[in-house]
Design a protein around this motif. Structure first.
Motif, PDB file in Angstrom:
ATOM      1  N   LEU A 100      -3.609  -1.369   2.232  1.00  0.00           N
ATOM      2  CA  LEU A 100      -2.422  -0.757   2.557  1.00  0.00           C
ATOM      3  C   LEU A 100      -2.151   0.077   1.282  1.00  0.00           C
ATOM      4  O   LEU A 100      -2.287  -0.528   0.123  1.00  0.00           O
ATOM      5  CB  LEU A 100      -1.336  -1.533   2.751  1.00  0.00           C
TER       6      LEU A 100
ATOM      7  N   VAL B 149       1.228   1.562  -0.322  1.00  0.00           N
ATOM      8  CA  VAL B 149       2.749   1.780  -0.041  1.00  0.00           C
ATOM      9  C   VAL B 149       3.337   2.462  -1.069  1.00  0.00           C
ATOM     10  O   VAL B 149       3.533   1.807  -2.366  1.00  0.00           O
ATOM     11  CB  VAL B 149       2.962   0.200   0.399  1.00  0.00           C
TER      12      VAL B 149
ATOM     13  N   ARG C  84       6.865   2.790  -3.034  1.00  0.00           N
ATOM     14  CA  ARG C  84       8.058   1.894  -3.163  1.00  0.00           C
ATOM     15  C   ARG C  84       9.261   2.364  -2.567  1.00  0.00           C
ATOM     16  O   ARG C  84      10.049   1.714  -1.844  1.00  0.00           O
ATOM     17  CB  ARG C  84       8.371   1.395  -4.585  1.00  0.00           C
TER      18      ARG C  84
ATOM     19  N   VAL D 162       6.434  -4.900   2.339  1.00  0.00           N
ATOM     20  CA  VAL D 162       5.437  -5.783   1.980  1.00  0.00           C
ATOM     21  C   VAL D 162       5.981  -7.148   1.890  1.00  0.00           C
ATOM     22  O   VAL D 162       5.030  -8.104   2.275  1.00  0.00           O
ATOM     23  CB  VAL D 162       4.686  -5.371   0.459  1.00  0.00           C
ATOM     24  N   LYS D 163       6.865  -7.586   1.232  1.00  0.00           N
ATOM     25  CA  LYS D 163       7.496  -8.726   1.254  1.00  0.00           C
ATOM     26  C   LYS D 163       7.482  -9.228   2.581  1.00  0.00           C
ATOM     27  O   LYS D 163       7.197 -10.455   3.016  1.00  0.00           O
ATOM     28  CB  LYS D 163       8.876  -8.826   0.436  1.00  0.00           C
TER      29      LYS D 163
ATOM     30  N   LEU E  17       5.872  -8.357   5.336  1.00  0.00           N
ATOM     31  CA  LEU E  17       4.527  -8.639   5.968  1.00  0.00           C
ATOM     32  C   LEU E  17       3.989  -9.961   5.400  1.00  0.00           C
ATOM     33  O   LEU E  17       3.326 -10.617   6.133  1.00  0.00           O
ATOM     34  CB  LEU E  17       3.603  -7.571   5.465  1.00  0.00           C
ATOM     35  N   ARG E  18       4.202 -10.393   4.148  1.00  0.00           N
ATOM     36  CA  ARG E  18       3.824 -11.541   3.573  1.00  0.00           C
ATOM     37  C   ARG E  18       4.413 -12.740   4.201  1.00  0.00           C
ATOM     38  O   ARG E  18       3.672 -13.712   4.578  1.00  0.00           O
ATOM     39  CB  ARG E  18       3.742 -11.324   1.973  1.00  0.00           C
TER      40      ARG E  18
ATOM     41  N   ALA F 267      -2.734  -4.956  -0.541  1.00  0.00           N
ATOM     42  CA  ALA F 267      -1.468  -3.698  -0.903  1.00  0.00           C
ATOM     43  C   ALA F 267      -1.466  -3.097  -2.258  1.00  0.00           C
ATOM     44  O   ALA F 267      -1.549  -3.980  -3.179  1.00  0.00           O
ATOM     45  CB  ALA F 267      -0.060  -4.257  -0.125  1.00  0.00           C
TER      46      ALA F 267
ATOM     47  N   PHE G 201       0.770  -0.650  -4.542  1.00  0.00           N
ATOM     48  CA  PHE G 201       2.059  -0.013  -4.573  1.00  0.00           C
ATOM     49  C   PHE G 201       1.892   1.245  -5.601  1.00  0.00           C
ATOM     50  O   PHE G 201       1.193   1.502  -6.485  1.00  0.00           O
ATOM     51  CB  PHE G 201       3.262  -0.821  -5.321  1.00  0.00           C
TER      52      PHE G 201
ATOM     53  N   GLY H 220       2.550  -7.569  -3.579  1.00  0.00           N
ATOM     54  CA  GLY H 220       1.656  -6.225  -3.845  1.00  0.00           C
ATOM     55  C   GLY H 220       0.338  -6.853  -4.686  1.00  0.00           C
ATOM     56  O   GLY H 220       0.414  -7.961  -5.332  1.00  0.00           O
TER      57      GLY H 220
END
Length: 223
Positions: free
Chosen positions: A48, A50, A52, A63-64, A66-67, A75, A77, A95
């Motif tokens: 990914l 991503v 910010r 992302v947080k 997803l985790r 991922a 950033f 990340g």
């Protein structure tokens, strides 16, 4: 690699898609945070990318979350926020890497491809390049019949180069991976370690393996 790019700037997204596409990667671009989150959780991706600052759902939260749901896709950033605390926030959110805008496309490509190889590297107990072999379980290095004694940093440096062979590993990537430093201290730290590593690996009568790629970084490759 199948890569999901979540970036609200159409110009930046187009450049990234073109740069990664030239390397043969399949990139799907989404310009909205919430939509990107749904795509990231619904489909398997190799990596990914991503931004910010995203509309409807910022990259950190994306992302947080997803985790927290068990999605472990690597991922990277992208952000204009380059302070140390900003980078720390990115890593704490889950990340795996962090690149500050503006960035060189070669750097982005190198970092994304490194993320894509990360999972397979975790299960690779040993790796060879010509007659050079590194055993990650025993933490030993041999070249032909010769056992090579390396200091801890030299071993980590060689491991970092071999895992990316034949690709170039930038100074920044080596500082982050080997020394856990997320900024360039402006010293000859890497150069001195590369010199010592080369003196042990590329002895007289052997084909050079450790190469300096001027203006880019270092690589482990033949020729």
């Amino acid at each position: 690699m199948r890569i999901l790019l979540i970036e609200d700037s159409a110009t930046v997204a187009s450049q990234i898609c073109e740069g990664l596409g030239l390397r043969g990667h399949d990139v799907v671009a989404v310009g909205d945070g919430a939509a990107g989150f749904e795509r990231a959780r619904a489909t398997e991706w190799d990596a990914l990318i991503v931004d910010r600052m995203l509309p409807s759902m910022d990259g950190l939260l994306l992302v947080k979350t997803l985790r927290s749901e068990g999605v472990r896709t690597p991922a990277l950033f992208l952000t204009a926020l380059g302070l140390v605390e900003d980078r720390v926030e990115g890593f704490e959110a889950g990340g795996d890497d962090y690149l500050v805008k503006p960035f060189a496309m070669a750097e982005l490509v190198a970092r994304v491809e490194a993320l894509g190889r990360r999972e397979s590297r975790l299960f690779s107990a040993s790796q060879s390049l010509a007659d050079l072999t590194i055993d990650r379980l025993a933490r030993t290095v041999t070249r032909g019949d010769r056992i090579i004694s390396l200091q801890a940093r030299e071993y980590e440096l060689l491991d970092a180069l071999l895992t990316e062979t034949p690709n170039v590993v930038t100074r920044t990537m080596l500082l982050e991976r080997v020394w856990k430093i997320r900024f360039d201290p402006g010293t000859n730290l890497i150069e001195s370690h590369i010199s010592r590593l080369r003196s042990k690996i590329d002895v007289e009568g052997t084909a050079p393996i450790i190469h300096t790629i001027r203006g880019e970084g270092y690589a482990a490759r033949l020729g």
